[in-house]
Write a protein that holds these residues in place. Sequence first.
Motif, PDB file in Angstrom:
ATOM      1  N   TRP A 287      -8.032  -3.367  -7.384  1.00  0.00           N
ATOM      2  CA  TRP A 287      -6.724  -3.325  -6.728  1.00  0.00           C
ATOM      3  C   TRP A 287      -6.063  -1.947  -6.904  1.00  0.00           C
ATOM      4  CZ3 TRP A 287      -2.012  -4.918  -9.896  1.00  0.00           C
ATOM      5  CH2 TRP A 287      -0.826  -4.712  -9.190  1.00  0.00           C
TER       6      TRP A 287
ATOM      7  N   ALA B   5      -2.600  -5.867   6.481  1.00  0.00           N
ATOM      8  CA  ALA B   5      -2.638  -4.685   5.636  1.00  0.00           C
ATOM      9  C   ALA B   5      -3.209  -3.479   6.382  1.00  0.00           C
ATOM     10  CB  ALA B   5      -3.464  -4.966   4.383  1.00  0.00           C
ATOM     11  N   SER B   6      -4.173  -3.707   7.281  1.00  0.00           N
ATOM     12  CA  SER B   6      -4.749  -2.606   8.046  1.00  0.00           C
ATOM     13  C   SER B   6      -3.721  -1.964   8.967  1.00  0.00           C
ATOM     14  CB  SER B   6      -5.932  -3.100   8.881  1.00  0.00           C
ATOM     15  OG  SER B   6      -6.986  -3.549   8.057  1.00  0.00           O
TER      16      SER B   6
ATOM     17  N   GLN C 265      -0.643  -1.678   8.289  1.00  0.00           N
ATOM     18  CA  GLN C 265       0.419  -1.060   7.503  1.00  0.00           C
ATOM     19  C   GLN C 265       0.045   0.296   6.933  1.00  0.00           C
ATOM     20  OE1 GLN C 265       3.369  -2.744   7.569  1.00  0.00           O
ATOM     21  NE2 GLN C 265       2.172  -4.168   8.837  1.00  0.00           N
ATOM     22  N   GLY C 266      -1.247   0.551   6.726  1.00  0.00           N
ATOM     23  CA  GLY C 266      -1.614   1.791   6.058  1.00  0.00           C
ATOM     24  C   GLY C 266      -3.080   2.136   6.216  1.00  0.00           C
ATOM     25  N   SER C 267      -3.581   2.949   5.309  1.00  0.00           N
ATOM     26  CA  SER C 267      -4.955   3.436   5.343  1.00  0.00           C
ATOM     27  C   SER C 267      -5.934   2.330   4.952  1.00  0.00           C
ATOM     28  CB  SER C 267      -5.108   4.603   4.368  1.00  0.00           C
ATOM     29  OG  SER C 267      -4.948   4.149   3.035  1.00  0.00           O
TER      30      SER C 267
ATOM     31  N   GLU D 136      -5.592   1.427   1.296  1.00  0.00           N
ATOM     32  CA  GLU D 136      -4.423   0.584   1.018  1.00  0.00           C
ATOM     33  C   GLU D 136      -4.654  -0.845   1.495  1.00  0.00           C
ATOM     34  OE1 GLU D 136      -0.904   3.968   1.375  1.00  0.00           O
ATOM     35  OE2 GLU D 136      -1.687   3.006   3.192  1.00  0.00           O
TER      36      GLU D 136
ATOM     37  N   SER E 115      -6.922  -2.487  -1.012  1.00  0.00           N
ATOM     38  CA  SER E 115      -6.166  -2.716  -2.250  1.00  0.00           C
ATOM     39  C   SER E 115      -5.355  -4.007  -2.134  1.00  0.00           C
ATOM     40  CB  SER E 115      -5.242  -1.525  -2.523  1.00  0.00           C
ATOM     41  OG  SER E 115      -4.437  -1.768  -3.658  1.00  0.00           O
ATOM     42  N   THR E 116      -4.703  -4.195  -0.982  1.00  0.00           N
ATOM     43  CA  THR E 116      -3.941  -5.429  -0.744  1.00  0.00           C
ATOM     44  C   THR E 116      -4.862  -6.640  -0.724  1.00  0.00           C
ATOM     45  OG1 THR E 116      -2.305  -4.194   0.550  1.00  0.00           O
ATOM     46  CG2 THR E 116      -2.367  -6.591   0.851  1.00  0.00           C
TER      47      THR E 116
END
Length: 397
Positions: A291, A360-361, A363-365, A368, A371-372
């Motif tokens: 994580w 999550a995809s 929202q960021g890289s 990231e 990690s979520t």
Amino acid sequence: MRALLSAGIISLILAYTLSQFYRAFLAVLSPVLQTELGAGPGDLAISSGMWFLTFALMQVPIGEALDRIGPRRTVAVLMALGGGGGAVVFALAQAPWHLHVALALMGIGCAPALMGSYYIFARNYPAAMFGTLAGAVVGFGSMGNILGAAPLVWATEAIGWRETLWALAVVTLAVALAILIFTRDPERLASTAPRGSLAEILRLRPLWFILPLFSVNYAASVAIRGLWAGPYMAEVHGASDQLIGWATLAMGVAMVIGSFLVGPATRLAGSVRRLALISNGAGIAVMTALWLFPAESVALSVVLLALVGLSGAGYAVLMTHGRAFLPPHLVGRGVTFLNMFSIGGAGLLQFGSRPVYRWASAQGSPAEAYSTLFLFFLIPLTVGFLLYFLTPETPDA
């Protein structure tokens, strides 16, 4: 280990090897399925989830079948129709939804594979031997995880993925036939023995706080190994198919090693409950590292993935703990009931992982997003671990 050398048990171990393969092989095939069928990670999450959902739903009727007609016919028939049939549908697939159907059939076919051998061990051998035998079967059967890694890459590159699935259909039918020929059912219980029921299992208070951890313990290792390891390595680290194969191979080898260590590790820890606490605590530490450091380096990610695979051995530990509280007339229904929670929880978390990944995809890289995703598996594992502290030791501890 002489109990494992009979032809019947060997054929059941081969069935469980196929079960391990079929639940894990999508990670390696994900690039070619994306290219040829348009099946992305979200589609494969549904397919993989279907395997676990049908597998879990079959556990209650399989438990009754084990108690009433025995493991020989139960395992052979379902493995032939579901496992073999699912491989055929997969080989013929032309769209992502065909994969959903194939994996659902495979889940039905694989559902009784491990429980057949566990039923024989629980009925024919002392309870003190159950953990060692159960871990050994999982260890040998986890070779399916290894076959579903780098060797699967080699096979698909050599003959193609469809041809590989046709070959697997033939192998699955051959294993089902071997079970029918060689497996011997345990003696039936006396007619005066209690029939048992699901309600009686639910009244076993020691199981109440084993079940939450059982529902989430296996989910992280099997979901990451069978579904997310390939996309994670590709999207975060730019890994090739070969590197993905080696990374998933490392996870599979770790699963095998961990399963064989269950017996000696239990003796070293002093009790199966203590071993479960140690192993699950370590699993939480590994998931926490994934994580926090999903993109630190390729080497670190491969090591952490292998340790996630090692944590999958906790399944046999928790099964041994739960089985200790089951009376003889509830063995079939009891072990499949426990298995239903384990596989059902894994399936639900696999389904849940799909929208988590998509959200999550957006929202960021990629780092990231994964990690979520790892946090999504970590939270329920931690909750189940804390509840497990309320469980008692086994009756013979």
